[in-house]
Design a protein around this motif. Structure first.
Motif, PDB file in Angstrom:
ATOM      1  N   LEU A  18      15.114   3.927   4.395  1.00 38.66           N
ATOM      2  CA  LEU A  18      13.802   3.915   3.756  1.00 38.66           C
ATOM      3  C   LEU A  18      13.788   5.003   2.687  1.00 38.66           C
ATOM      4  O   LEU A  18      13.949   6.185   2.989  1.00 38.66           O
ATOM      5  N   LEU A  19      13.601   4.591   1.449  1.00 41.24           N
ATOM      6  CA  LEU A  19      13.666   5.503   0.305  1.00 41.24           C
ATOM      7  C   LEU A  19      12.269   5.693  -0.274  1.00 41.24           C
ATOM      8  O   LEU A  19      11.621   4.733  -0.698  1.00 41.24           O
ATOM      9  N   VAL A  20      11.815   6.934  -0.297  1.00 45.82           N
ATOM     10  CA  VAL A  20      10.537   7.295  -0.913  1.00 45.82           C
ATOM     11  C   VAL A  20      10.822   7.776  -2.333  1.00 45.82           C
ATOM     12  O   VAL A  20      11.625   8.687  -2.537  1.00 45.82           O
ATOM     13  N   ILE A  21      10.150   7.157  -3.308  1.00 45.52           N
ATOM     14  CA  ILE A  21      10.375   7.472  -4.719  1.00 45.52           C
ATOM     15  C   ILE A  21       9.086   8.044  -5.289  1.00 45.52           C
ATOM     16  O   ILE A  21       8.012   7.444  -5.178  1.00 45.52           O
ATOM     17  N   SER A  22       9.166   9.207  -5.905  1.00 46.70           N
ATOM     18  CA  SER A  22       7.995   9.783  -6.555  1.00 46.70           C
ATOM     19  C   SER A  22       7.834   9.199  -7.960  1.00 46.70           C
ATOM     20  O   SER A  22       8.709   8.484  -8.452  1.00 46.70           O
ATOM     21  N   PRO A  23       6.724   9.472  -8.648  1.00 42.31           N
ATOM     22  CA  PRO A  23       6.456   8.824  -9.938  1.00 42.31           C
ATOM     23  C   PRO A  23       7.481   9.186 -11.018  1.00 42.31           C
ATOM     24  O   PRO A  23       8.008  10.302 -11.055  1.00 42.31           O
ATOM     25  N   ILE A  24       7.718   8.205 -11.911  1.00 42.32           N
ATOM     26  CA  ILE A  24       8.457   8.514 -13.127  1.00 42.32           C
ATOM     27  C   ILE A  24       7.591   9.434 -13.987  1.00 42.32           C
ATOM     28  O   ILE A  24       6.401   9.613 -13.736  1.00 42.32           O
TER      29      ILE A  24
END
Length: 400
Positions: free
Chosen positions: A274-280
């Motif tokens: 499970l990969l949590v990605i923050s905003p570009i």
């Protein structure tokens, strides 16, 4: 509906077994409408933006095996018009044969939804279905996919081919389930197979289920339950920009909401990567809270551009900015990883950062253009599916 008669057409009912990327199929007066959220989730929120976003079939495609050399698809699109802004292009349908893009087309007609960004008013006008026609497909047995427009609600009315079809057999690919905002939904990508998640899925060799919901990645519990209940081998969540856009919550609510969202998903996917990605990067909101509002000066010249309406001083009272969200997401993932080794974090600025903004600025200050979607997709594929990426430790997810 009338159609050309030079072929001996075979009509095939449009059912879930020849549709991928949708979580629900609603029967309508015209045919069927793919949904990317289940009915129970839709019943728990009457927000018009969410209703529009989840019914736009980003990542949804018809998939079948056939000897047919001609295909017709009748659809009833709902096209958006923004008051005072230039007309939007018609939605694009991508035809893939054995995984390769071979043709593109659009459908005219359909319903029209006119949105006034200044007042929030929406008016709907009904129109007729249209017909999409692909001919000259190669002879012999082949796998055909028709990717529906990612940004245009599409009721499927009828499917015709000049040879029988059957559902495409499983290719044994892992299923990647992704949730995010309008950028994940596809925003200003050129076509449905060139949104950044679709590009990344192709490069990663996985089957995509795209739950990118324009304006609606808001940590809603019903979305978490939809993710929990959807079989997947790999999961990613892009969290942040919509929470600032809408000025929906403060830091006090954000942290437990992220934990609760992750906890719910883990109920159905306890060990799935499970990969949590923050905003570009989005300069207007890096240090300035929301909400995001249309720039009236741009609207007066027929352009749609956004500005941040918050005050940087409000961060002291817990208002969210992209910088605040990135710091907190990184902290949450680090805290949880002690007991949850399958959890990973990716700073969204690795996908699109300051140097990229200098070269490829966000045209409306919020959304990347088609070229940038390609760049983000390629970078994500490298960072997530490449050596040492969050998705390289396979085989621990939900069986598909």
């Amino acid at each position: 509906m009338t159609h050309t008669s030079e072929h001996d057409w075979i009509s095939t009912p449009i059912t879930a077994d020849i549709l991928r990327g949708a979580l629900d199929l609603e029967h309508t007066a015209h045919g069927v409408l793919p949904h990317r959220l289940p009915a129970r989730a839709r019943a728990q929120c009457d927000d018009a933006q969410l209703a529009m976003a989840e019914a736009q079939p980003a990542g949804v495609r018809l998939a079948f095996r056939t000897r047919a050399t001609a295909v017709e698809l009748d659809t009833l699109p709902t096209k958006r018009v923004y008051t005072g802004a230039p007309p939007r292009p018609d939605g694009v349908y991508d035809l893939l044969v054995d995984g390769r893009l071979t043709d593109q087309a659009s459908v005219t007609g359909g319903n029209t939804l006119t949105l006034d960004m200044a007042s929030g008013a929406a008016t709907r006008r009904s129109g007729p279905p249209g017909t999409l026609r692909f001919t000259g497909l190669p002879d012999g047995v082949k796998d055909v996919e028709i990717w529906l427009p990612h940004n245009e609600t599409t009721e499927l009315v009828a499917l015709r081919t000049d040879a029988p079809i059957e559902p495409t057999p499983s290719r044994g690919r892992e299923v990647w389930l992704h949730h995010g905002s309008s950028i994940s939904h596809g925003s200003d990508a050129a076509s449905p197979t060139t949104t950044w998640p679709a590009l990344a899925a192709t490069l990663g060799g996985v089957e995509l289920i795209n739950l990118g919901l324009g304006g609606s990645a808001l940590l809603d519990p019903f979305t978490a339950r939809a993710l929990r209940d959807t079989p997947a081998d790999l999961i990613s969540l892009k969290i942040g920009i919509n929470l600032v856009n809408t000025d929906l919550m403060r830091l006090r609510a954000f942290t437990p909401a992220v934990h609760g969202f992750l906890d719910t998903i883990r109920e159905g996917h306890p060990t799935t990567p499970l990969l949590v990605i923050s905003p570009i990067l989005c300069p207007i909101h890096e240090d300035t809270p929301g909400p995001s509002v249309p720039d009236p000066g741009a609207l007066s010249t027929g352009e749609l551009r956004f500005r941040a309406a918050g005050d940087p001083a409000e961060r002291a009272n817990g208002k969210l900015t992209l910088g605040v969200i990135r710091d907190e997401l990184a902290r949450i993932v680090k805290q949880r990883r002690a007991e949850e080794p399958g959890l990973h974090y990716l700073d969204g600025r690795e996908l699109y950062g300051q140097a990229d903004f200098g070269e490829l600025p966000l045209p409306d200050q919020l959304h990347p253009d088609a070229t940038t979607h390609r760049r983000i997709g390629e970078r994500f594929a490298d960072l997530a599916f490449g050596t040492g990426g969050a998705f390289t430790d396979r085989g621990t997810g939900h069986p598909t």
